[in-house]
Motif scaffolding. Structure first.
Motif, short mmCIF file in Angstrom:
data_model
loop_
_atom_site.label_atom_id
_atom_site.label_comp_id
_atom_site.label_asym_id
_atom_site.label_seq_id
_atom_site.Cartn_x
_atom_site.Cartn_y
_atom_site.Cartn_z
N TYR A 162 -3.47 -0.91 5.53
CA TYR A 162 -3.79 -1.17 6.40
C TYR A 162 -3.62 -1.84 7.00
O TYR A 162 -3.67 -3.16 6.48
CB TYR A 162 -5.27 -1.29 6.01
N MET A 163 -2.98 -1.46 7.98
CA MET A 163 -2.39 -2.69 9.61
C MET A 163 -3.23 -3.29 10.20
O MET A 163 -3.68 -2.45 10.84
CB MET A 163 -0.77 -2.39 9.38
N ARG A 190 1.95 -9.50 3.61
CA ARG A 190 2.07 -8.62 2.73
C ARG A 190 0.85 -9.45 1.09
O ARG A 190 1.76 -9.89 1.24
CB ARG A 190 2.78 -7.88 2.43
N HIS A 191 0.19 -8.31 0.33
CA HIS A 191 0.44 -8.97 -0.79
C HIS A 191 1.65 -8.63 -2.04
O HIS A 191 2.18 -7.93 -1.80
CB HIS A 191 -1.18 -8.32 -1.65
N ALA A 192 1.93 -9.70 -2.91
CA ALA A 192 2.58 -9.42 -3.62
C ALA A 192 2.10 -10.25 -5.47
O ALA A 192 1.76 -11.36 -4.93
CB ALA A 192 4.25 -9.49 -3.42
N GLY A 193 2.76 -10.00 -6.18
CA GLY A 193 2.61 -10.78 -7.52
C GLY A 193 2.99 -12.51 -7.30
O GLY A 193 3.13 -13.59 -7.83
N GLU A 238 5.69 -12.24 1.92
CA GLU A 238 4.75 -11.67 0.36
C GLU A 238 4.14 -12.45 -0.29
O GLU A 238 4.90 -13.70 -1.05
CB GLU A 238 5.98 -10.82 -0.54
N LEU A 239 2.61 -12.72 -0.46
CA LEU A 239 2.43 -13.67 -1.00
C LEU A 239 1.09 -13.44 -1.87
O LEU A 239 0.67 -11.90 -2.02
CB LEU A 239 1.27 -14.67 0.06
N PRO A 240 0.27 -13.18 -2.96
CA PRO A 240 -0.22 -13.51 -3.74
C PRO A 240 -1.74 -13.79 -3.23
O PRO A 240 -2.58 -14.54 -4.18
CB PRO A 240 0.41 -14.59 -5.55
N ILE A 241 -2.58 -13.33 -2.25
CA ILE A 241 -3.82 -13.97 -1.86
C ILE A 241 -4.57 -12.74 -1.85
O ILE A 241 -3.69 -11.76 -1.91
CB ILE A 241 -3.46 -14.67 -0.83
N LEU A 293 -4.81 -9.82 1.11
CA LEU A 293 -4.14 -9.63 1.23
C LEU A 293 -4.15 -7.99 -0.20
O LEU A 293 -2.68 -6.70 -0.04
CB LEU A 293 -2.96 -9.72 0.83
N GLU A 294 -5.45 -7.78 -1.03
CA GLU A 294 -5.08 -6.71 -1.98
C GLU A 294 -5.35 -5.80 -1.57
O GLU A 294 -6.15 -6.09 -0.36
CB GLU A 294 -5.91 -7.27 -2.98
N ASN A 295 -5.65 -5.03 -1.96
CA ASN A 295 -5.48 -3.29 -1.99
C ASN A 295 -5.43 -2.55 -0.37
O ASN A 295 -5.95 -2.24 0.40
CB ASN A 295 -7.59 -3.58 -1.66
N GLY A 296 -3.93 -3.29 -0.42
CA GLY A 296 -2.65 -2.17 0.28
C GLY A 296 -3.85 -2.85 2.12
O GLY A 296 -3.02 -2.49 3.45
N ILE A 297 -3.98 -4.30 2.09
CA ILE A 297 -3.93 -4.96 3.46
C ILE A 297 -2.73 -5.91 4.12
O ILE A 297 -2.92 -6.39 3.58
CB ILE A 297 -5.51 -6.22 3.48
#
Length: 539
Positions: free
Chosen positions: A85-86, A125-128, A171-174, A177-181
């Motif tokens: 979801y952008m 985007r979310h990443a570990g 890409e950030l572990p925040i 941004l989880e769940n496809g945001i």
């Protein structure tokens, strides 16, 4: 402002704007609630499009040469397959986009400053694990640590985007941004910003309350809505205004968007500075989070809106193509006949390769002898490098012949494309792309011939020229030059025949397609206008 023929004072007009804004506020909440409720039931009727319909639109865009629709088509395909979801943030310079996103993320990820900062779109985007990647126009990429983002996306380190960065991906572990945001920070209006508009599912447009609503913001909002995106307007830096002034500004924006432009969208005050919690979080609680909570449904709605916008654009383009044929059918047919006749005449032309090779050889040997005589007469160099002189002349002569034949074929190809376009067709230029002619390689087979300048060079150019020609003939260089030129002309002639055959086949194919164009366009229009359940059957 006039009400029932009365002229209102400025204070009365401001009070009226405040009352209108207060009345429209609950109405906006009700409309959003109704939209959210309607979205819950839209899942079955507004599911993401199948590949069949996208394939149909792709075929039409490519077949009819609708170049302007390729970017929206590719963007829609990306949104269908991305699954996220952008949310993209838009605004003019210094409207507070980066500051807003930093607050939303809870971390100073993006560079901020008093001057325009962002020079390229930044995708979050979310990443570990935290990492960054700069994508350069042309396809190259460079990875970097998050603390170096300013080197690629800040005006101070990348003025006027001199590094040609197309976008920066972080890409950030925040948790936000989880769940496809996916969040996108855009630079002030530019080609990159416009290119981002069709991709986002939700567009957040910031309007600086210290200024006024301009054509810039209105253009962005209109483009987002036309692309099928949901829009939220934030009146930024609201902490600089008193509460009374905020209502006046809000009334003005409502007047500009709702009354004059017919645009009805959610509007919130926002400020990430100061201690006013409502200004910091109200837009998140009442505007952003409801969208995120229903992101799957809203994403489907967004995709369907984008699909409908693209379908409408294709229908409009097909209707224009059907009605805007530059030539009458009789003129079009005559133009196509003339081009076909020209191609046939060119194919029937047969050059005398032997005569051409002899003519070129005679001219080349005379040229080499003259140049060698002039150099020997000067006395600058005690030897004559005949190999270099022959190589230079031979390369030039062969290159001239190659260019002449290549230009002939390219002119014919351009004539084919022009005639087809004037007749209402949309030929793909790649179909008439002319391959490179064979290169001349005969220089590599020349033997080394370096001779001392003869004693009689002092008597003038004429005896020296005669001597050089005798040397070239006695050592077999004249025959070698003739052989290399003849071989090149033969290869060039075969290439010309092949190129003409390819042109004729491509032209005849496009001509047949053009003759059936009205019927094909009518069929495609019928397919696009059919109800959703009948489109696949009509296609």
């Amino acid at each position: 402002m006039r009400v029932e023929g009365l002229q209102l004072r400025d204070t009365e007009e401001a009070e009226l704007h405040r009352i209108v804004a207060q009345l429209l506020g609950p109405l906006g909440d009700l409309q959003r609630a109704l939209f959210d409720a309607g979205s819950d039931t839209a899942g079955d009727s507004m599911r993401p499009t199948t590949g069949t319909e996208m394939d149909q639109l792709h075929r039409m865009v490519i077949t009819y040469g609708f170049v302007a629709l390729r970017a929206p088509l590719d963007s829609l395909a990306d949104r269908i397959h991305a699954g996220d979801y952008m949310v993209a943030v838009f605004g003019t310079a210094n409207s507070g986009k980066s500051t807003l996103l930093n607050y939303l993320l809870g971390s100073a990820v993006l560079p901020v400053g008093p001057t325009p900062v962002t020079t390229a779109p930044i995708v979050l985007r979310h990443a570990g694990r935290a990492r960054g990647e700069a994508q350069v126009a042309g396809g190259s990429k460079e990875s970097f640590s998050p603390d170096r983002i300013a080197e690629f996306a800040a005006e101070h380190f990348n003025p006027d985007n001199g590094k040609r960065i197309s976008r920066v991906v972080m890409e950030l572990p925040i948790g936000r941004l989880e769940n496809g945001i996916t969040l996108v920070d855009t630079p002030p209006l530019s080609d990159e910003t416009i290119a981002t508009m069709p991709a986002c599912d939700l567009g957040i447009v910031l309007i600086d309350v210290s200024g006024t609503l301009s054509m810039t913001e209105a253009t962005v909002i209109g483009a987002l809505l036309r692309s099928g995106s949901k829009v939220i307007v934030l009146l930024s830096k609201a902490d600089r205004l008193s509460k009374e002034d905020r209502w006046t500004v809000c009334g003005h924006v409502i007047d500009q968007l709702l009354v004059r432009n017919g645009i009805d969208i959610p509007i919130f005050f926002v400020s990430c500075l100061g201690n006013d919690a409502d200004l910091r979080d109200d837009w998140i609680v009442r505007g952003l989070e409801p969208c995120i909570a229903q992101r799957e449904t809203l994403r489907q709605v967004s995709v369907q809106r984008k699909l409908q916008a693209l379908r409408t654009a294709v229908v409009d383009a097909l209707e224009r193509r059907l009605s805007d044929t530059p030539e009458s059918p009789a003129q079009a047919d005559e133009s196509l006949k003339q081009v076909r006749s020209t191609l046939e005449q060119a194919a029937s032309k047969r050059a005398s390769l032997q005569a051409d090779a002899r003519r070129l050889t005679h001219c080349l040997i005379a040229e080499v002898a003259h140049n060698a005589a002039v150099l020997g007469r000067t006395g600058i160099d005690p030897v004559l490098d005949l190999t270099s002189l022959i190589a230079a002349s031979l390369t030039a002569r062969a290159g001239t012949e190659t260019n002449d034949v290549s230009n002939e074929i390219r002119t014919l190809a351009d004539g084919c494309v022009d005639a087809l376009r004037r007749s209402g067709g949309a030929p793909d230029p790649e179909t008439f792309q002319v391959r490179d002619a064979p290169a001349f390689t005969g220089v590599a087979r020349l033997p080394s011939t370096v001779l001392p300048v003869p004693w009689f060079a002092a008597f003038g150019i004429w005896p020296l020229r005669w001597w050089v020609q005798r040397v070239l003939a006695s050592r077999g260089l004249r025959m070698l030059v003739y052989t290399e030129l003849a071989n090149h002309l033969v290869g060039l002639g075969l290439w010309r025949i092949d190129a003409l055959e390819r042109l004729q086949l491509a032209f005849l194919h496009e001509r047949r397609r053009l003759q059936s164009l009205p019927q094909r366009i009518a069929g495609d229009l019928e397919s696009l206008r059919a109800p959703p359940n009948d489109r696949e059957r009509v296609a």
